[in-house]
Write a protein that holds these residues in place. Structure first.
Motif, mmCIF file in Angstrom:
data_model
loop_
_atom_site.group_PDB
_atom_site.id
_atom_site.type_symbol
_atom_site.label_atom_id
_atom_site.label_comp_id
_atom_site.label_asym_id
_atom_site.label_seq_id
_atom_site.Cartn_x
_atom_site.Cartn_y
_atom_site.Cartn_z
ATOM 1 N N MET A 171 -8.185 3.570 -3.504
ATOM 2 C CA MET A 171 -7.542 4.875 -3.677
ATOM 3 C C MET A 171 -6.562 4.810 -4.853
ATOM 4 O O MET A 171 -5.539 4.131 -4.795
ATOM 5 C CB MET A 171 -6.842 5.258 -2.384
ATOM 6 C CG MET A 171 -5.874 6.378 -2.536
ATOM 7 S SD MET A 171 -6.453 7.915 -1.833
ATOM 8 C CE MET A 171 -5.032 8.927 -2.210
ATOM 9 N N CYS B 260 -11.816 13.559 -4.870
ATOM 10 C CA CYS B 260 -11.460 13.059 -3.535
ATOM 11 C C CYS B 260 -12.720 13.027 -2.656
ATOM 12 O O CYS B 260 -12.882 12.135 -1.817
ATOM 13 C CB CYS B 260 -10.431 13.937 -2.846
ATOM 14 S SG CYS B 260 -9.037 14.429 -3.869
ATOM 15 N N CYS C 234 -15.113 9.891 -2.057
ATOM 16 C CA CYS C 234 -14.808 8.912 -1.003
ATOM 17 C C CYS C 234 -14.600 9.597 0.342
ATOM 18 O O CYS C 234 -15.126 9.169 1.361
ATOM 19 C CB CYS C 234 -13.557 8.122 -1.375
ATOM 20 S SG CYS C 234 -13.789 7.111 -2.861
ATOM 21 N N HIS C 235 -13.810 10.661 0.358
ATOM 22 C CA HIS C 235 -13.414 11.252 1.643
ATOM 23 C C HIS C 235 -14.420 12.272 2.178
ATOM 24 O O HIS C 235 -14.322 12.679 3.332
ATOM 25 C CB HIS C 235 -12.027 11.895 1.523
ATOM 26 C CG HIS C 235 -10.949 10.884 1.321
ATOM 27 N ND1 HIS C 235 -10.502 10.073 2.336
ATOM 28 C CD2 HIS C 235 -10.249 10.519 0.226
ATOM 29 C CE1 HIS C 235 -9.559 9.257 1.872
ATOM 30 N NE2 HIS C 235 -9.388 9.505 0.587
ATOM 31 N N LYS D 3 0.810 -1.225 0.000
ATOM 32 C CA LYS D 3 0.000 0.000 0.000
ATOM 33 C C LYS D 3 0.841 1.271 0.000
ATOM 34 O O LYS D 3 0.565 2.202 -0.740
ATOM 35 C CB LYS D 3 -0.885 0.035 1.252
ATOM 36 C CG LYS D 3 -2.026 -0.955 1.269
ATOM 37 C CD LYS D 3 -2.901 -0.699 2.503
ATOM 38 C CE LYS D 3 -4.091 -1.641 2.529
ATOM 39 N NZ LYS D 3 -4.928 -1.401 3.725
ATOM 40 N N ARG E 97 -1.951 6.080 8.052
ATOM 41 C CA ARG E 97 -1.038 4.946 8.206
ATOM 42 C C ARG E 97 0.412 5.357 7.983
ATOM 43 O O ARG E 97 1.319 4.911 8.658
ATOM 44 C CB ARG E 97 -1.365 3.848 7.190
ATOM 45 C CG ARG E 97 -2.741 3.291 7.257
ATOM 46 C CD ARG E 97 -2.853 2.258 8.355
ATOM 47 N NE ARG E 97 -4.227 2.244 8.830
ATOM 48 C CZ ARG E 97 -5.240 1.705 8.158
ATOM 49 N NH1 ARG E 97 -5.025 1.084 7.038
ATOM 50 N NH2 ARG E 97 -6.461 1.766 8.647
ATOM 51 N N ALA E 98 0.629 6.159 6.950
ATOM 52 C CA ALA E 98 2.010 6.363 6.516
ATOM 53 C C ALA E 98 2.439 7.827 6.596
ATOM 54 O O ALA E 98 3.164 8.312 5.734
ATOM 55 C CB ALA E 98 2.199 5.797 5.120
HETATM 56 C C1 HEC Z 1 -12.324 5.646 -4.665
HETATM 57 C C2 HEC Z 1 -12.183 6.190 -3.345
HETATM 58 C C3 HEC Z 1 -11.073 7.150 -3.059
HETATM 59 C C4 HEC Z 1 -10.736 8.307 -3.743
HETATM 60 C C5 HEC Z 1 -11.379 8.863 -4.992
HETATM 61 C C6 HEC Z 1 -9.657 8.910 -3.005
HETATM 62 N N1 HEC Z 1 -9.334 8.156 -1.905
HETATM 63 FE FE1 HEC Z 1 -7.955 8.606 -0.525
HETATM 64 N N2 HEC Z 1 -8.325 6.830 0.430
HETATM 65 C C7 HEC Z 1 -9.287 5.937 0.054
HETATM 66 C C8 HEC Z 1 -9.228 4.775 0.932
HETATM 67 C C9 HEC Z 1 -10.126 3.556 0.872
HETATM 68 C C10 HEC Z 1 -8.203 5.033 1.862
HETATM 69 C C11 HEC Z 1 -7.757 4.131 3.010
HETATM 70 C C12 HEC Z 1 -6.719 3.148 2.584
HETATM 71 C C13 HEC Z 1 -6.408 2.170 3.699
HETATM 72 O O1 HEC Z 1 -6.976 2.255 4.768
HETATM 73 O O2 HEC Z 1 -5.568 1.314 3.479
HETATM 74 C C14 HEC Z 1 -7.665 6.338 1.516
HETATM 75 C C15 HEC Z 1 -6.641 6.957 2.213
HETATM 76 C C16 HEC Z 1 -6.182 8.242 1.959
HETATM 77 C C17 HEC Z 1 -5.184 8.924 2.737
HETATM 78 C C18 HEC Z 1 -4.497 8.386 3.985
HETATM 79 C C19 HEC Z 1 -3.164 7.768 3.689
HETATM 80 C C20 HEC Z 1 -2.548 7.101 4.913
HETATM 81 O O3 HEC Z 1 -1.320 7.224 5.089
HETATM 82 O O4 HEC Z 1 -3.267 6.466 5.702
HETATM 83 C C21 HEC Z 1 -5.017 10.173 2.182
HETATM 84 C C22 HEC Z 1 -4.079 11.255 2.663
HETATM 85 C C23 HEC Z 1 -5.902 10.250 1.049
HETATM 86 N N3 HEC Z 1 -6.589 9.059 0.941
HETATM 87 C C24 HEC Z 1 -6.032 11.366 0.230
HETATM 88 C C25 HEC Z 1 -6.823 11.395 -0.918
HETATM 89 C C26 HEC Z 1 -6.906 12.544 -1.808
HETATM 90 C C27 HEC Z 1 -6.235 13.874 -1.583
HETATM 91 C C28 HEC Z 1 -7.714 12.158 -2.847
HETATM 92 C C29 HEC Z 1 -8.045 12.919 -4.103
HETATM 93 C C30 HEC Z 1 -6.938 13.336 -4.927
HETATM 94 C C31 HEC Z 1 -8.172 10.815 -2.560
HETATM 95 N N4 HEC Z 1 -7.609 10.384 -1.400
HETATM 96 C C32 HEC Z 1 -9.054 10.087 -3.365
HETATM 97 C C33 HEC Z 1 -10.173 6.056 -0.991
HETATM 98 C C34 HEC Z 1 -10.166 7.073 -1.917
#
Ligand code: HEC
Ligand code: HEC
Length: 439
Positions: A228, A169, A172-173, A83, A207-208
């Motif tokens: 993601m 983003c 999901c977020h 990951k 996590r990271a």
């Molecule tokens: C399709 C869904 C989805 C989209 C779209 C998405 N994410 Fe995520 N993101 C996730 C998921 C699911 C996790 C958790 C992963 C895990 O727990 O292993 C995550 C985790 C993260 C994390 C945490 C990393 C860590 O170290 O734990 C960050 C920061 C993040 N996303 C930023 C973004 C940003 C900024 C965008 C847009 C550019 C984005 N994500 C788009 C699903 C998404």
């Protein structure tokens, strides 16, 4: 690390002070000499079996004896999906990525950090992890150039916020980054298990790492094995940094506390969670841990912290609780919260943790102030993935725990049920016991 040209320049500029320079050059040149030990497969194997096998399994298949009840599951290290990388999606992590994972652990999961092991031993573990999967022989890691950090002063948060919405983003977020986007409830990882989009306001549970640089790496590399995606082709390096600083700006500083201080007010207590009088009470944040894991059936716990404030007058005490929950559920199983008071501090030893309540019938009872989203009155509000709630009780109810100002602290615990996660009974998120003090 010092590159050759800069060493040369250095040597040139201080040629006059030859002695000093010689020492300096040696000292600076040192990082070029790899601090890594030569691989010692036997040692790697021994330490892996000692420190990792109970979760990741003897051959790394993610099937150690402790893995069963874990959420997320320990990685199957033989499979070759990682990951947290700084490399292109689909390529393995660099040695440094693995070294970092081992050194800092993965907060928000059960993967511990291994600071207690000397760096040399951690490198042996990196080699061992690489020996468990063919991916390291078959595919070269492709490090991604992360661009240039503009620094927090160079960051345009407005631009970052726009990009956060434009790039999806929020799907999901969520708009406020609380992990409550419209797609959040349906996300599944590569192993077919439900997964949460991270609550980006809780920087402590990334996590990271939660620095802008860490976030840029996650954006550009994606998080393989999860929904993601990598944004390396969708966004410029400059924009990625703007977005990362925006993400950083929505991280809320937690105020972890071991005591809740209730503040005295004159007149009526506020019944509404948005009443300005709550500003006068200090905020205490409590971490919550999930009680039970029902395999395959439930989503990973979403509620990981609760913010608490308390006010009292000569008759009553009121508590304001706030927590992040991706969805509002006011029918069975409804969102619920309870505040528990231990009648006598000494009883704590018999009751144990809140997680083990309700215990056997001969255990001392707790006082429970229960709230449910079913038939919610004006004392609770839900908006953008966040509940706010006020519960109150008399200071000294008949048969209940008596609270007296400046008296002995009383022990308090909080449990939150996430209805959207199918949580009922003992499946809930629990705090530890903390002191409740009336100032
Ligand atoms: C399709 C869904 C989805 C989209 C779209 C998405 N994410 Fe995520 N993101 C996730 C998921 C699911 C996790 C958790 C992963 C895990 O727990 O292993 C995550 C985790 C993260 C994390 C945490 C990393 C860590 O170290 O734990 C960050 C920061 C993040 N996303 C930023 C973004 C940003 C900024 C965008 C847009 C550019 C984005 N994500 C788009 C699903 C998404
Ligand atoms: C108490 C259980 C536990 C122990 C002990 C443990 N891990 Fe983990 N490890 C996990 C969990 C859980 C994850 C998955 C976290 C996630 O998916 O976010 C993980 C993930 C990993 C990953 C994958 C990181 C990535 O980028 O995907 C590596 C590599 C790893 N562990 C190596 C090790 C090594 C090496 C040891 C021993 C020194 C070790 N782990 C000990 C639970 C554990």
């Amino acid at each position: 690390m010092i590159s050759q040209p800069s060493l040369k320049t250095l040597a040139g500029t201080c040629a006059a002070a030859l002695f000093l320079c010689w020492g300096l050059t040696l000292a600076l040149a040192k990082p070029d000499v790899s601090p890594r030990p030569a691989p010692d497969p036997k040692l790697g194997e021994v330490v892996y079996q000692e420190s990792c096998a109970r979760c990741h399994g003897p051959a790394g298949a993610g099937d150690g004896p402790d893995a069963k009840r874990m959420e997320p599951k320990p990685r199957n290290l033989a499979e070759g999906i990682f990951k947290f990388r700084t490399t292109a999606s689909g390529t393995p992590p660099t040695d440094e990525d693995l070294f970092r994972t081992l050194s800092t652990g993965l907060p928000g999961s059960r993967m511990p950090d291994f600071q207690r092991l000397p760096e040399e031993t951690r490198w042996q573990l990196v080699y061992h992890v690489k020996s468990l999967s063919k991916v390291f022989e078959e595919t070269r890691p492709e490090p991604i150039h992360l661009g240039t950090d503009p620094g927090s002063k160079g960051a345009n948060l407005e631009k970052g916020k726009e990009l956060f919405a434009q790039l999806g983003c929020v799907a999901c977020h969520g708009t406020h980054g609380r992990g409550d986007g419209p797609s959040a409830a349906t996300l599944v990882d590569n192993w077919g298990l439900p997964i949460r989009a991270a609550d980006l306001t809780h920087g402590y549970s990334y996590r990271a790492g939660s620095s802008a640089g860490d976030v840029v790496a996650r954006l550009l590399a994606g998080i393989d094995g999860t929904p993601m995606p990598s944004y390396v082709d969708a966004v410029s390096k400059e924009d990625a940094w703007q977005m990362a600083y925006y993400v950083r700006s929505i991280q809320e500083k937690p105020r972890w506390a071991r005591a809740i201080e209730a503040v005295r007010v004159e007149g009526e207590l506020p019944g509404d969670p948005s009443d300005a009088r709550w500003d006068s009470a200090p905020r205490a944040d409590l971490r919550l841990a999930s009680g039970l894991y029902r395999e395959g059936k439930v989503l990973p716990a979403a509620v990981t912290a609760v913010m608490v404030k308390a006010l009292y007058n000569d008759k009553e005490i009121a508590f304001r609780l706030a927590w992040h929950d991706p969805s509002r559920n006011d029918t069975e199983p409804a969102d619920r919260a309870s505040l528990f008071l231990i009648p006598d501090r000494r009883a704590k030893f018999q009751i144990g943790s809140l997680r083990s309540w309700p215990a056997s019938s001969d255990a001392p009872s707790l006082e429970q102030l229960a709230w449910s989203a079913e038939g919610t009155s004006g004392k609770a509000a839900f908006a953008d993935g966040r509940w706010e709630l006020v519960v109150s009780r008399p200071l000294s109810p008949a048969g209940g725990v008596g609270l007296t100002p400046e008296g002995r602290p009383i022990l308090l615990g909080i449990a939150v049920w996430d209805g959207g996660n199918g949580e009922t009974d003992r499946h809930r998120a629990n705090s530890n016991w903390v002191d409740l003090v009336l100032k």
